[in-house]
Design a protein around this motif. Sequence first.
Motif, PDB file in Angstrom:
ATOM      1  N   THR A 106     -27.424 -15.051  47.416  1.00  0.00           N
ATOM      2  CA  THR A 106     -26.096 -14.612  46.981  1.00  0.00           C
ATOM      3  C   THR A 106     -25.673 -13.294  47.625  1.00  0.00           C
ATOM      4  O   THR A 106     -24.496 -12.941  47.564  1.00  0.00           O
ATOM      5  CB  THR A 106     -26.058 -14.459  45.451  1.00  0.00           C
ATOM      6  N   SER A 132     -23.213  -4.635  45.086  1.00  0.00           N
ATOM      7  CA  SER A 132     -23.341  -5.969  44.539  1.00  0.00           C
ATOM      8  C   SER A 132     -24.791  -6.393  44.413  1.00  0.00           C
ATOM      9  O   SER A 132     -25.165  -7.070  43.463  1.00  0.00           O
ATOM     10  CB  SER A 132     -22.584  -6.968  45.426  1.00  0.00           C
ATOM     11  N   ASN A 142     -26.320  -5.403  41.435  1.00  0.00           N
ATOM     12  CA  ASN A 142     -25.824  -6.181  40.306  1.00  0.00           C
ATOM     13  C   ASN A 142     -25.190  -5.321  39.232  1.00  0.00           C
ATOM     14  O   ASN A 142     -25.067  -5.751  38.094  1.00  0.00           O
ATOM     15  CB  ASN A 142     -26.974  -7.006  39.690  1.00  0.00           C
ATOM     16  N   GLY A 185     -22.081 -16.949  45.830  1.00  0.00           N
ATOM     17  CA  GLY A 185     -21.666 -15.581  45.532  1.00  0.00           C
ATOM     18  C   GLY A 185     -20.987 -14.919  46.720  1.00  0.00           C
ATOM     19  O   GLY A 185     -20.221 -15.545  47.465  1.00  0.00           O
TER      20      GLY A 185
END
Length: 253
Positions: free
Chosen positions: A169, A202, A205, A97
């Motif tokens: 990630t 990020s 999410n 990621g």
Amino acid sequence: MGAPFYETAVAGANPLSAIGPFAVGEQHSAAGAVKSVVIRPTLAVLLALVLAPQALAAKEPRHVKPDRAAITALLDEFIPAVVAQKDLKRGWQLVDGVAKTVPYEDWVKGNTSVQAYPAKGTHFPGWIAGYSYPGDVGFDILLQPTKPSVGPWSFRAEAQKIRGRWKITTWYPVATYAPAGRTQTVLGPNDLGPANGSASASVRNGRLPPWVLLLPVGLLGAIALGGGGYGVTRWARQRSRVRELRRSLASDR
């Protein structure tokens, strides 16, 4: 020239006979319109209320207990290899990621997409879970330094199970503390630069809280109530006009 567009009353006829069919027809038409206006929004509201819990259940992932053993084992490898940069070749296999956005050639030279830090220790079970879904865990962890000139750092991270293996990630600092013996200061996300804003987005999410999904339901309900109220008001006014007209004609007899 054609006849004007109105009817002439017949002598001796009941004055109400000229307006009776029109008034009654208008009344029945208005009533039908009100039923259509009121019933349809009501059904729409009921349908929205029925579907809202299903939408919430579909959008919100199922919460599960985090796999602490697996995440801790991952950190025991990841922190020395990648964060402390002791084995970047091995660390390449532990990330994915946004934590793996540079070419391998740059990665092994130390130009990684993970914030480097001289972390002390080989075992890291003290992480705190922020959320835990199947195959996706977000957490915070506080690391202590090996160098006395550096203070403790707090990191926020995300681990995901990708093709059957847990990998980091997302990894970025959220707070830094002054070294021991110095004036105690704490730097938070706003002090660490704008780049961490995207990292923060990020790691969360992009998930919306469930109450946001109820906003369309509330809007639909408000529209339905407004439409129903307008229909009832219009129907009541038409009924009032018919009654007034009948009373006026009756008083003229």
